[in-house]
Design a protein around this motif. Sequence first.
Motif, PDB file in Angstrom:
ATOM      1  N   ALA A  25       0.728  -1.252  -0.050  1.00 55.50           N
ATOM      2  CA  ALA A  25      -0.132   0.036  -0.230  1.00 55.50           C
ATOM      3  C   ALA A  25       0.998   1.129   0.080  1.00 55.50           C
ATOM      4  CB  ALA A  25      -1.101  -0.050   1.229  1.00 55.50           C
ATOM      5  N   THR A  26       1.951   1.126   0.696  1.00 58.25           N
ATOM      6  CA  THR A  26       2.943   2.445   0.899  1.00 58.25           C
ATOM      7  C   THR A  26       4.059   2.320   0.009  1.00 58.25           C
ATOM      8  OG1 THR A  26       3.947   1.432   2.878  1.00 58.25           O
ATOM      9  CG2 THR A  26       1.960   2.814   3.107  1.00 58.25           C
ATOM     10  N   GLY A  27       4.638   1.212  -0.382  1.00 58.23           N
ATOM     11  CA  GLY A  27       5.963   0.824  -0.972  1.00 58.23           C
ATOM     12  C   GLY A  27       6.904   1.058   0.076  1.00 58.23           C
ATOM     13  N   ARG A  28       6.800   1.223   1.316  1.00 58.58           N
ATOM     14  CA  ARG A  28       7.669   1.233   2.495  1.00 58.58           C
ATOM     15  C   ARG A  28       8.438  -0.133   2.899  1.00 58.58           C
ATOM     16  NH1 ARG A  28       7.032   6.147   6.435  1.00 58.58           N
ATOM     17  NH2 ARG A  28       8.959   5.216   6.968  1.00 58.58           N
ATOM     18  N   VAL A  29       9.439  -0.310   3.196  1.00 58.20           N
ATOM     19  CA  VAL A  29      10.208  -1.412   3.700  1.00 58.20           C
ATOM     20  C   VAL A  29       9.490  -1.607   4.938  1.00 58.20           C
ATOM     21  CG1 VAL A  29      11.938  -2.723   4.378  1.00 58.20           C
ATOM     22  CG2 VAL A  29      12.054  -1.263   2.332  1.00 58.20           C
ATOM     23  N   ALA A  30       8.882  -2.706   5.303  1.00 59.21           N
ATOM     24  CA  ALA A  30       8.427  -3.048   6.695  1.00 59.21           C
ATOM     25  C   ALA A  30       8.917  -4.135   7.317  1.00 59.21           C
ATOM     26  CB  ALA A  30       6.694  -3.399   6.396  1.00 59.21           C
ATOM     27  N   GLY A  31       9.853  -4.903   6.940  1.00 62.91           N
ATOM     28  CA  GLY A  31      10.574  -5.692   7.730  1.00 62.91           C
ATOM     29  C   GLY A  31      11.682  -6.558   6.674  1.00 62.91           C
ATOM     30  N   ALA A  32      11.755  -7.838   7.069  1.00 60.95           N
ATOM     31  CA  ALA A  32      12.668  -8.634   6.183  1.00 60.95           C
ATOM     32  C   ALA A  32      12.505 -10.188   6.518  1.00 60.95           C
ATOM     33  CB  ALA A  32      14.295  -8.409   6.450  1.00 60.95           C
ATOM     34  N   HIS A  33      12.907 -10.839   5.385  1.00 62.05           N
ATOM     35  CA  HIS A  33      12.906 -12.329   5.616  1.00 62.05           C
ATOM     36  C   HIS A  33      14.691 -12.534   5.767  1.00 62.05           C
ATOM     37  CE1 HIS A  33       9.011 -12.266   3.434  1.00 62.05           C
ATOM     38  NE2 HIS A  33       8.909 -12.846   4.509  1.00 62.05           N
ATOM     39  N   ALA A  34      15.057 -13.607   6.803  1.00 63.33           N
ATOM     40  CA  ALA A  34      16.206 -13.936   7.043  1.00 63.33           C
ATOM     41  C   ALA A  34      16.133 -15.575   7.218  1.00 63.33           C
ATOM     42  CB  ALA A  34      16.677 -13.340   8.088  1.00 63.33           C
ATOM     43  N   LYS A  35      17.393 -15.946   7.139  1.00 64.47           N
ATOM     44  CA  LYS A  35      17.696 -17.440   7.349  1.00 64.47           C
ATOM     45  C   LYS A  35      18.790 -17.838   7.955  1.00 64.47           C
ATOM     46  CE  LYS A  35      17.533 -21.838   4.590  1.00 64.47           C
ATOM     47  NZ  LYS A  35      17.390 -22.094   3.242  1.00 64.47           N
ATOM     48  N   SER A  36      18.866 -18.678   8.955  1.00 59.92           N
ATOM     49  CA  SER A  36      20.013 -18.916   9.714  1.00 59.92           C
ATOM     50  C   SER A  36      20.914 -19.609   9.100  1.00 59.92           C
ATOM     51  CB  SER A  36      19.535 -19.896  11.024  1.00 59.92           C
ATOM     52  OG  SER A  36      20.708 -20.474  11.476  1.00 59.92           O
ATOM     53  N   THR A  37      22.405 -19.047   8.949  1.00 59.99           N
ATOM     54  CA  THR A  37      23.344 -20.185   8.413  1.00 59.99           C
ATOM     55  C   THR A  37      23.732 -21.196   9.261  1.00 59.99           C
ATOM     56  OG1 THR A  37      24.970 -18.633   9.392  1.00 59.99           O
ATOM     57  CG2 THR A  37      24.097 -17.946   7.203  1.00 59.99           C
ATOM     58  N   LYS A  38      23.209 -21.518  10.292  1.00 58.48           N
ATOM     59  CA  LYS A  38      23.800 -22.565  11.052  1.00 58.48           C
ATOM     60  C   LYS A  38      22.543 -23.651  10.842  1.00 58.48           C
ATOM     61  CE  LYS A  38      27.183 -21.113  13.787  1.00 58.48           C
ATOM     62  NZ  LYS A  38      28.245 -21.639  13.754  1.00 58.48           N
TER      63      LYS A  38
END
Length: 70
Positions: A25-38
């Motif tokens: 709706a706003t085009g703003r970054v609202a977070g992230a997806h991440a993954k453990s390398t362990k």
Amino acid sequence: RDDAVALGGQYLIFTEFQDFIVDEATGRVAGAHAKSTKDGTEYTINAKVVVSCTGGMGGNKELWGQHSNM
């Protein structure tokens, strides 16, 4: 780090950025997806403010152009 944790924040080590979560709706970054390398655990991180400061994106002109408003 201790101050952030005391205020309810958290930090993740051995964790690799996957992509930004963008509010459509706003085009703003609202977070992230991440993954453990362990162990491969996947994280969805929602946030009011996102600061990309790991240095990895700075070397990727394509990502910088897509996600920077400067």
